[in-house]
Scaffold this motif. Structure first.
Motif, short mmCIF file in Angstrom:
data_model
loop_
_atom_site.label_atom_id
_atom_site.label_comp_id
_atom_site.label_asym_id
_atom_site.label_seq_id
_atom_site.Cartn_x
_atom_site.Cartn_y
_atom_site.Cartn_z
N VAL A 137 -17.38 26.75 75.44
CA VAL A 137 -18.47 26.94 76.40
C VAL A 137 -19.65 26.03 76.04
O VAL A 137 -19.99 25.85 74.87
N GLY A 138 -20.21 25.42 77.06
CA GLY A 138 -21.38 24.57 76.83
C GLY A 138 -21.07 23.17 76.35
O GLY A 138 -21.96 22.43 76.00
N GLN A 139 -19.80 22.80 76.29
CA GLN A 139 -19.44 21.44 75.88
C GLN A 139 -19.21 20.59 77.12
O GLN A 139 -18.74 21.10 78.13
N PRO A 140 -19.53 19.30 77.05
CA PRO A 140 -19.31 18.45 78.22
C PRO A 140 -17.82 18.41 78.60
O PRO A 140 -16.99 18.02 77.78
N PRO A 141 -17.47 18.81 79.83
CA PRO A 141 -16.06 19.03 80.17
C PRO A 141 -15.22 17.77 80.29
O PRO A 141 -14.00 17.85 80.22
N MET B 286 -18.05 23.97 83.75
CA MET B 286 -18.26 24.35 82.34
C MET B 286 -19.61 23.85 81.88
O MET B 286 -19.97 22.73 82.08
#
Lengths: 306, 203
Positions: free
Chosen positions: A92-96, A306
Motif C-alpha cells: 500500500v502506498g507504493q507507486p504501482p 494504489m
C-alpha cells in the motif's frame, strides 16, 4: 540373550520336567581355553583389536543429482485473488508502475542438463523502465523514426559526447547499420562495455530494422531457470486480477512448451510449485484457482488505484 | 527454495496483518483516502510514516476496493496531511472510473485531488503526532468497525508465540555450546603455537 530365552521356551514346550533345566556351563575354566575359541564380549573401537584409534576418512557430503523437492502436504496455497489481496495490502502506498508482481516457478529437475530459457511477449507489458537509445546518422529519417518509436536519446556525435561525459539517459542501446563505422571510431567501448550497452551484431543490437528491434526490446522479457527455479516479473502492481492471470497463463504455457522440448532430449522436467510475490511482499504459493475465498470480496475490488 | 514448514511459520507470522490496530472495515461512504508526508522524518514526519507502514496495510487488507494514495514529498519541511473523501449517500455515488485515477508517488507528484461532485473531504493534520493518535483519529472520523480476531486466529497466534519462545531458548543453548567449542579451539591453537615457538627456540 534372546536365543537362550527362546531355547528355554522351546524346552518348556517339550516337557515341564525339563523346563527348569538350564544349559550346563562349560566345565573348563575360561582362562585355559585357547584365545581363538573364547567368545569375546569386549568391543573394540577398531575392528582388528590391535588397539589405538584409527583415523577415519572424512565423511563425504552426500550429493544429490536433482534439485530438492519438498513434501507439500503442509503447504498452504492461495487462489490468485487471495494472494493479490494480501500483496496489495503489503504494497500500500507504493507507486504501482514501479512495484512488480513476480512469479517463481519451481521445477522438478536434474542439476545437470539443459535449462529452461526463453523469451516471452506478454499480453500486458510489464517493463516500465525501458529507455532506449539509438545511434543513427544525424538529421536522417531514421532519427525521426526512432523518436516516434519511443527512443529517449537519438543521434550520433551528440550521443557519443553525452556518453563520454558519463551521462547515460538510456538503459538499452541500439545502433543503426549506417552508424556502425562511426560507433567504431567513437571509441566508447570502454564506457559502454562494462554496462553491457555496447551494440553488437551478435546480440542483434546493430540493426537496419529499428522498428522490429525496438518492438522486441520493449515488449518482450527474458527468463531462465536458475537452481531449478524460473523467476521473473509478470505484472505491475496496478494490474487487475484478470490481467495478471492472462500474463501468468502466458508464462506457464511457454515454460511448459520449453519443458516439453527438453524432455525430447532425455532430460525430464516437471512443474513443482508456482509462487507469487511482489517487490516488497511475501511469497504465496498458488493453487491454480482464481476467485477469492472471502465472498465479500469481488475480483474487481482488487483493481482500485494504489 | 526454503523448506515448506519454515516457510509456513514465517508466512503465518507475516499474515498477522489480518488483526491488530488498523484492522477495521470502513463504511460504504468512504470513497478514497489520500495521505501526504515527507521522506525525511525530522520535522514530525515519523508518526505519519509509522502509520503508513504499520496500520495502513491492515486497513488496505480489509478494504481492498478503497483507493489509498500515499504521496511522499522530497522536500525537507513539508506538510503531513491525511485527506479522507466521503461520498454523499443521497446523491448517486461518483463512480471511481470517472474521476481521474491518481497513483501513489514517492516523488511528490500526486497532490491531494479536488473532491469530485458529491464528495466532501475531511483533512487531518498528522504532523508531529504519534501513529496511534493518527489511527484513533482516523477510526473515529470514518466510524470504521474494528475486526476482531477469530478463535482460530487466536490459537494460531498463541502457537506462533510459543514457537518463538522455544526458538529463543534453543538459540541460547546452541550459542553456548558453539562458543565453548570455539574457545576450546582457540586455546588449542594458542598451545600449539607456543609449542612450536619453544621447539624453534630449542633448535
Amino acid at each position: 540373550m534372546a536365543s537362550t530365552s527362546q531355547c528355554i521356551a522351546s524346552l518348556a514346550r517339550l516337557s515341564i520336567a525339563t523346563a527348569t533345566r538350564r544349559p550346563t556351563p562349560s566345565i573348563i575354566p575360561k582362562l585355559l581355553l585357547p584365545s581363538v575359541v573364547t567368545p569375546s564380549f569386549v568391543r573394540h573401537a577398531s575392528g582388528s583389536g590391535s588397539g589405538g584409534m584409527r583415523k577415519r576418512a572424512p565423511k563425504k557430503k552426500k550429493t544429490y543429482k536433482a534439485f530438492r523437492s519438498y513434501d507439500q502436504s503442509d503447504l498452504e496455497q492461495y487462489s490468485l485473488c487471495d494472494a493479490m489481496r494480501y500483496l496489495r495490502a503489503f504494497e500500500v502506498g507504493q507507486p504501482p508502475h514501479i512495484i512488480k508482481y513476480e512469479v517463481h516457478v519451481k521445477l522438478k529437475a536434474q542439476k545437470n542438463g539443459p535449462v529452461v530459457r526463453n523469451r516471452i511477449r506478454f499480453p500486458f507489458a510489464v517493463k516500465s523502465d525501458t529507455r532506449i537509445g539509438v545511434i543513427c546518422p544525424e538529421d536522417s529519417p531514421m532519427m525521426e523514426e526512432a523518436r516516434q518509436l519511443g527512443a529517449v536519446a537519438v543521434g550520433e556525435e551528440s550521443l557519443f559526447e553525452s556518453i563520454r561525459a558519463g551521462n547515460f539517459p538510456f538503459n538499452k542501446l541500439i545502433c543503426h547499420t549506417d552508424s556502425k563505422e562511426a560507433l567504431k571510431k567513437a571509441n566508447v567501448g570502454k564506457l559502454l562495455g562494462p554496462k553491457g550497452l555496447m551494440p553488437s551484431e551478435r546480440h542483434g543490437t546493430i540493426t537496419s530494422n529499428l522498428k522490429a528491434t525496438i518492438g522486441e526490446m520493449i515488449g518482450s522479457d527474458e527468463y531462465r531457470e536458475r537452481d531449478g527455479v524460473v523467476r521473473m516479473a509478470i505484472g505491475q502492481l496496478g494490474f487487475s486480477p484478470q490481467m495478471l492471470a492472462d500474463n501468468l497463463k502466458a508464462v506457464m504455457e511457454t515454460i511448459k512448451r520449453d519443458m516439453d522440448g527438453i524432455i525430447e532430449d532425455g532430460h525430464p522436467k516437471s512443474l513443482d510449485e508456482v509462487v507469487l510475490s511482489t517487490t516488497h511482499g511475501p511469497a504465496f504459493s498458488l493453487n491454480g484457482k482464481f476467485n477469492p475465498t472471502d465472498e465479500k470480496i469481488q475480483p474487481q475490488d482488487l483493481q482500485s488505484a494504489m | 527454495m526454503v523448506g515448506v514448514i519454515r516457510r509456513m511459520h514465517h508466512l503465518k507470522d507475516i499474515l498477522a496483518l489480518r488483526t491488530g490496530p488498523g484492522a477495521a472495515i470502513l463504511p460504504e461512504n468512504v470513497s478514497r483516502i489520500h495521505i501526504e508526508f515527507c521522506h525525511r522524518m525530522n520535522g514530525g514526519h515519523m508518526g505519519p510514516r509509522k502509520f503508513w507502514q504499520e496500520n495502513l496495510p491492515k486497513i488496505k487488507f480489509w478494504n481492498p476496493a478503497v483507493p489509498i494514495i500515499v504521496n511522499r514529498l522530497e522536500i525537507l519541511d513539508g506538510p503531513a496531511k491525511m485527506t479522507i473523501y466521503f461520498r454523499d449517500n443521497q446523491k448517486s455515488a461518483p463512480s471511481t472510473q470517472s474521476t481521474i485515477q491518481l497513483n501513489s508517488s514517492s516523488t511528490g507528484t500526486s497532490p491531494a485531488p479536488v473532491p469530485a461532485d458529491g464528495e466532501r473531504t475531511v483533512v487531518v493534520d498528522m504532523k508531529a503526532r504519534h501513529s496511534t493518535e493518527i489511527l484513533s483519529d482516523f477510526l473515529a472520523l470514518t466510524s470504521a468497525v474494528p475486526v476482531k480476531a477469530t478463535p482460530q486466529e487466536d490459537i494460531e497466534m498463541r502457537e506462533l508465540e510459543d514457537l518463538k519462545r522455544r526458538g529463543e531458548i534453543d538459540r541460547a543453548e546452541t550459542r553456548k555450546t558453539l562458543e565453548a567449542e570455539r574457545r576450546e579451539k582457540a586455546r588449542l591453537a594458542l598451545a600449539m603455537n607456543e609449542a612450536a615457538s619453544i621447539k624453534a627456540a630449542a633448535t
